[in-house]
Design a protein around this motif. Sequence first.
Motif, mmCIF file in Angstrom:
data_model
loop_
_atom_site.group_PDB
_atom_site.id
_atom_site.type_symbol
_atom_site.label_atom_id
_atom_site.label_comp_id
_atom_site.label_asym_id
_atom_site.label_seq_id
_atom_site.Cartn_x
_atom_site.Cartn_y
_atom_site.Cartn_z
ATOM 1 N N GLY B 273 0.821 -1.217 0.000
ATOM 2 C CA GLY B 273 0.000 0.000 0.000
ATOM 3 C C GLY B 273 0.844 1.251 0.000
ATOM 4 N N THR B 274 1.914 1.226 -0.809
ATOM 5 C CA THR B 274 2.816 2.380 -0.892
ATOM 6 C C THR B 274 3.082 2.735 -2.353
ATOM 7 O OG1 THR B 274 3.943 1.638 1.104
ATOM 8 C CG2 THR B 274 5.107 3.260 -0.243
ATOM 9 N N VAL B 275 3.040 4.031 -2.666
ATOM 10 C CA VAL B 275 3.454 4.480 -3.993
ATOM 11 C C VAL B 275 4.390 5.680 -3.843
ATOM 12 C CG1 VAL B 275 2.743 5.389 -6.238
ATOM 13 C CG2 VAL B 275 1.318 3.679 -5.084
ATOM 14 N N ILE B 276 5.604 5.521 -4.361
ATOM 15 C CA ILE B 276 6.601 6.602 -4.297
ATOM 16 C C ILE B 276 6.781 7.192 -5.692
ATOM 17 C CG2 ILE B 276 9.042 7.143 -3.858
ATOM 18 C CD1 ILE B 276 9.058 4.789 -1.871
ATOM 19 N N ASP B 277 6.806 8.527 -5.755
ATOM 20 C CA ASP B 277 7.109 9.218 -7.016
ATOM 21 C C ASP B 277 8.567 9.659 -6.925
ATOM 22 O OD1 ASP B 277 7.324 10.866 -9.214
ATOM 23 O OD2 ASP B 277 5.953 12.409 -8.458
ATOM 24 N N GLY B 278 9.366 9.293 -7.930
ATOM 25 C CA GLY B 278 10.779 9.661 -7.850
ATOM 26 C C GLY B 278 11.447 9.637 -9.203
ATOM 27 N N GLU B 279 12.767 9.649 -9.169
ATOM 28 C CA GLU B 279 13.535 9.689 -10.408
ATOM 29 C C GLU B 279 14.585 8.588 -10.349
ATOM 30 O OE1 GLU B 279 12.998 12.859 -12.210
ATOM 31 O OE2 GLU B 279 14.244 12.395 -13.944
ATOM 32 N N ILE B 280 14.649 7.774 -11.383
ATOM 33 C CA ILE B 280 15.703 6.764 -11.446
ATOM 34 C C ILE B 280 16.955 7.457 -11.963
ATOM 35 C CG2 ILE B 280 16.429 4.572 -12.465
ATOM 36 C CD1 ILE B 280 13.406 4.004 -12.901
ATOM 37 N N LEU B 281 18.041 7.312 -11.204
ATOM 38 C CA LEU B 281 19.267 8.019 -11.578
ATOM 39 C C LEU B 281 20.451 7.066 -11.598
ATOM 40 C CD1 LEU B 281 18.875 11.196 -9.324
ATOM 41 C CD2 LEU B 281 18.636 11.090 -11.811
ATOM 42 N N PRO B 282 21.390 7.276 -12.520
ATOM 43 C CA PRO B 282 22.623 6.498 -12.501
ATOM 44 C C PRO B 282 23.435 6.915 -11.277
ATOM 45 C CG PRO B 282 22.732 8.229 -14.170
ATOM 46 C CD PRO B 282 21.354 8.287 -13.596
ATOM 47 N N PHE B 283 24.000 5.953 -10.603
ATOM 48 C CA PHE B 283 24.655 6.267 -9.338
ATOM 49 C C PHE B 283 25.900 5.408 -9.187
ATOM 50 C CE2 PHE B 283 24.870 6.506 -4.632
ATOM 51 C CZ PHE B 283 24.763 7.886 -4.491
ATOM 52 N N ASN B 284 27.017 6.000 -9.604
ATOM 53 C CA ASN B 284 28.263 5.244 -9.600
ATOM 54 C C ASN B 284 29.203 5.789 -8.538
ATOM 55 O OD1 ASN B 284 29.577 3.119 -10.692
ATOM 56 N ND2 ASN B 284 29.514 3.920 -12.811
ATOM 57 N N ASN B 285 29.692 4.921 -7.679
ATOM 58 C CA ASN B 285 30.636 5.323 -6.638
ATOM 59 C C ASN B 285 30.168 6.564 -5.879
ATOM 60 O OD1 ASN B 285 32.281 3.321 -7.752
ATOM 61 N ND2 ASN B 285 33.136 4.813 -9.199
ATOM 62 N N GLY B 286 28.918 6.561 -5.530
ATOM 63 C CA GLY B 286 28.417 7.671 -4.718
ATOM 64 C C GLY B 286 28.156 8.948 -5.462
ATOM 65 N N ASN B 287 28.264 8.932 -6.796
ATOM 66 C CA ASN B 287 27.979 10.152 -7.558
ATOM 67 C C ASN B 287 26.814 9.931 -8.511
ATOM 68 O OD1 ASN B 287 30.135 11.758 -6.603
ATOM 69 N ND2 ASN B 287 31.529 10.496 -7.840
ATOM 70 N N ILE B 288 26.055 10.986 -8.675
ATOM 71 C CA ILE B 288 24.988 10.921 -9.676
ATOM 72 C C ILE B 288 25.604 11.122 -11.050
ATOM 73 C CG2 ILE B 288 22.953 12.106 -10.559
ATOM 74 C CD1 ILE B 288 22.191 12.588 -7.603
ATOM 75 N N GLY B 289 25.342 10.181 -11.946
ATOM 76 C CA GLY B 289 25.958 10.248 -13.274
ATOM 77 C C GLY B 289 25.112 11.043 -14.256
ATOM 78 N N SER B 290 25.436 10.898 -15.530
ATOM 79 C CA SER B 290 24.702 11.657 -16.546
ATOM 80 C C SER B 290 23.649 10.771 -17.187
ATOM 81 C CB SER B 290 25.651 12.138 -17.635
ATOM 82 O OG SER B 290 25.977 11.045 -18.463
ATOM 83 N N PHE B 291 22.763 11.392 -17.936
ATOM 84 C CA PHE B 291 21.708 10.629 -18.592
ATOM 85 C C PHE B 291 22.300 9.589 -19.537
ATOM 86 C CE2 PHE B 291 18.257 9.641 -21.448
ATOM 87 C CZ PHE B 291 17.200 9.542 -20.573
ATOM 88 N N ASN B 292 23.463 9.912 -20.053
ATOM 89 C CA ASN B 292 24.138 9.001 -20.963
ATOM 90 C C ASN B 292 24.427 7.643 -20.308
ATOM 91 O OD1 ASN B 292 25.008 8.968 -23.684
ATOM 92 N ND2 ASN B 292 27.109 8.805 -22.934
ATOM 93 N N ASP B 293 24.753 7.667 -19.002
ATOM 94 C CA ASP B 293 24.985 6.410 -18.274
ATOM 95 C C ASP B 293 23.691 5.603 -18.189
ATOM 96 O OD1 ASP B 293 27.623 7.167 -17.743
ATOM 97 O OD2 ASP B 293 27.004 8.261 -15.934
ATOM 98 N N LEU B 294 22.598 6.327 -18.020
ATOM 99 C CA LEU B 294 21.314 5.665 -17.873
ATOM 100 C C LEU B 294 20.876 5.023 -19.183
ATOM 101 C CD1 LEU B 294 19.448 5.348 -15.502
ATOM 102 C CD2 LEU B 294 18.222 7.388 -16.227
ATOM 103 N N GLN B 295 21.265 5.666 -20.270
ATOM 104 C CA GLN B 295 20.899 5.156 -21.578
ATOM 105 C C GLN B 295 21.406 3.717 -21.768
ATOM 106 O OE1 GLN B 295 21.164 8.618 -23.858
ATOM 107 N NE2 GLN B 295 19.032 8.181 -24.318
#
Lengths: 334, 535
Positions: B273-295
């Motif tokens: 009974g839970t719904v979270i709205d969020g953003e899937i992000l590339p996350f390498n070594n503790g850093n948020i990466g670029s959209f290119n990584d997600l591709q």
Amino acid sequence: MRVSLLEFNINGIYCPQADTYIDAWRPVDRVIISHGHADHSKYGHKKYLTHHFNVPIVKHRLGKVNIEGKSWGERFTINGVHFSLHPAGHVIGSSQVKIEYKGEVWVYSGDYKRENDGISTPFELVKCHTFITECTFGIPAFSWKNQNEVMEEINQFWNECKLLNQTAIVFAYSLGKAQRLIANLNLDIGKIYTHAAVENLNEVIRTYKNLPETYKITRETKKEELLGNLVIAPPSTHGSSWLKKMVPYVTSSASGWMTFRGARRRRAIDRGFVLSDHVDWKDLVKTIRETEAENIVCTHGYKEIFSKYLNEIGYNAFIENTPFEENELLVEND
Amino acid sequence: MIDFASLIEQTDKTTKTNQKVKALDDFFKHASDKDKVWAIALFSSRRPKRAIKTSSLRGFAAELANIPLWLFEESYHIVGDLAETIALIVPETHHKNLSLKLTLSDIIEEIIDLKNLSEQDQKKYLFDRWSSLNYYSRFVFNKLITGGFRIGVSQRLMTKSLANVTGIDKDIIAYQIMGDWKPSEISFKDLILSPKKESLIYKPYPFYLAHAIDVKLENLGDCSHWIYENKWDGIRAQLIKRSNEVMLWSRGGELISSQFPEIIEMGNMIENGTVIDGEILPFNNGNIGSFNDLQKRLGRKNVTKKTVNNNPTILKAYDLLEHNHSDIRIKSYANRREALNKLVLDVNHPNLDISDFHEIKNWEDVVTAHSLARSKNSEGLMIKNKNAVYKVGRKKGDWWKWKVDPLTIDAVLTYAMRGHGRRANLFTDYTFGLWRIKNDEKKELVTFAKAYSGLTDKEFKKVDAFIKKNTLERFGPVRSVQPQLVFEIAFEGIAPSSRHKSGFAVRFPRILRWRIDKSINEANSINDLENLLHV
Ligand SMILES: [Zn+2]
């Protein structure tokens, strides 16, 4: 050495034997003008020859010029070359130019269409050896409905606007399309008002051709009197402050380019009507067949594609560049 | 079919929203329930599977029109849309009305069955239909076959019309048509009028989308009523946990659970009974990466452990929409955020992070944060009202996005291609190059981006004339052009990429302006581009 009867040089379409140009785009001594659209009748030539119906139009546009009118089919000879003008059906006074020398016949089509539009002298087929054709709409995606059907659509649009007490605006080229609409729309619905650029040409044309009454929009024109009526204005007024006094209005465009679903949307026009003063694909192919010409010179429009097709089906087809098309796509003056 | 086609014609004819809705109302009032469901499916991007190869379609259309295939292809290139091209090119015949009695669902069923026919029978069927439908029906028919049913009716307008016709609130309808349902298997009643409880457990909520800020910050009123957070360039998604099932839905309405197993695994730790709205992000070594990584993660059907390890992702939670089995979208944002905060702490999982949340003491703080956004790899700020409910769709007023200014660089026009439609005779699709110093100290232009928007009609015309006069070589529709014109190109982001000649991928490039004042020697280099990585 045999010289071609006509050649395309930097000044225009040239007949060396007669030292005469057709639709020259740079100033020359003697020019034959196919019709009154701006890119075909340029300023600065020493001597103009054109059809009688086009004389007042050229004078209106270019002022005082040395110009001589010819009748349909009237033969005039320059240094052994016989010329004559034949109706092209494109706009009022538009002609094809027939050039004959020692039994060889060339025809330059100018802009043309086959359907009788009720205002231009209908197209006359002229048989020839070499046909220089426009191909503004030279791909098979273009196919016109007959004029009555399109006029009915516009009448219906006008009626809808009237019902909602709005002003119906149709963008149409001042020479040709405007008069074609005036001559064919149902004036029982209301009055046709015009932009000054359109009305000035109407006045010129009325000196030799009947045209229903229209009303020029002036500073004194009240927006209330426009409601429920139809306004014909050149495409360049789209988005201008001139339109503002007509609120509430609905815009439309009458052009062959309205064939494309995206065209109306891209130009931010409410309604599009497919109405062209050029030949569509099937009439283009039909006309070429009927001229019985072997050599076809394609100018103006989808000439690469069209000439390739003609070569495949057995013609001797070439392309020539003219400056006519430079404006064509963006001002949509068909 | 004829009523659906005329609906499309009506909506095509007008640019006015209320007239489009009126046409939709007329359709939904009179159509059969089966046709209604299919129309809803089509307007919400659920089309039947393509049953026939487009190469076959093109060949058949050329054959019926009696033109060579190359001429069909040229025309297609100019018209720009396959369904439209076919509808325009096949000849009008006069034994119309034959297909008039067929309903939309009849035609769709026929289209679905097409895949079972031999090529000869497919051709016979298409010839038959093409010859017996009028222009608009033919066009719509082709659209049904080719898919990509993007027509001047948005999901929002359709929802509005369904609300008009059924009397059900439009937000409830928006919710009911979310998720995974099959038009051939569901009735109008089950979908819209009285949906069964079980079917609702799979549905995400309609997303609330922010408007680009078009007012001065000061005009938003008392700053203490607002917060800001960083805006991330990933995949907006809803994570759902209901009845022991975990689902991940993208904003585009696609189920993307299988592409992100690490996020699904995390979802198992969350209460039902839970719904979270969020953003899937590339996350390498503790850093948020670029959209290119997600591709690298998108479009992969099978995501292996190795892929996950090499390109790990997290869900950055923005909002909580459902909590303890109840829809809490009508609670204030501050309330929802508090509950979200507690939930993220409780779950305490490396693949779940909460978005930053900053109280605003004065508006200058927001301006400062905006200037720092790019250095954090964020694409700008979101400014949210603490009292706002979670709305449906793109709405003004309570959520604003303030993107970072685009990066810009001066590049040289190197290749050109013809545009579509009205611009088909003009070269309006351009490729741009930047300088690179070769080993021998000589310079060469290296392709870095393509762009086809940003100039006025007048400028396009001038550039087109230049291209026609300065063509070096032709490669099919593409021409290489004498390097001479310089343009300022804007783009949203940049990332290293081995798939691009320049070594960098840029996001959303477009032409900002024509630099008539610059010669090609003044254009930027690949080194300059690389420096933008660290801006
Ligand atoms: Zn003309």
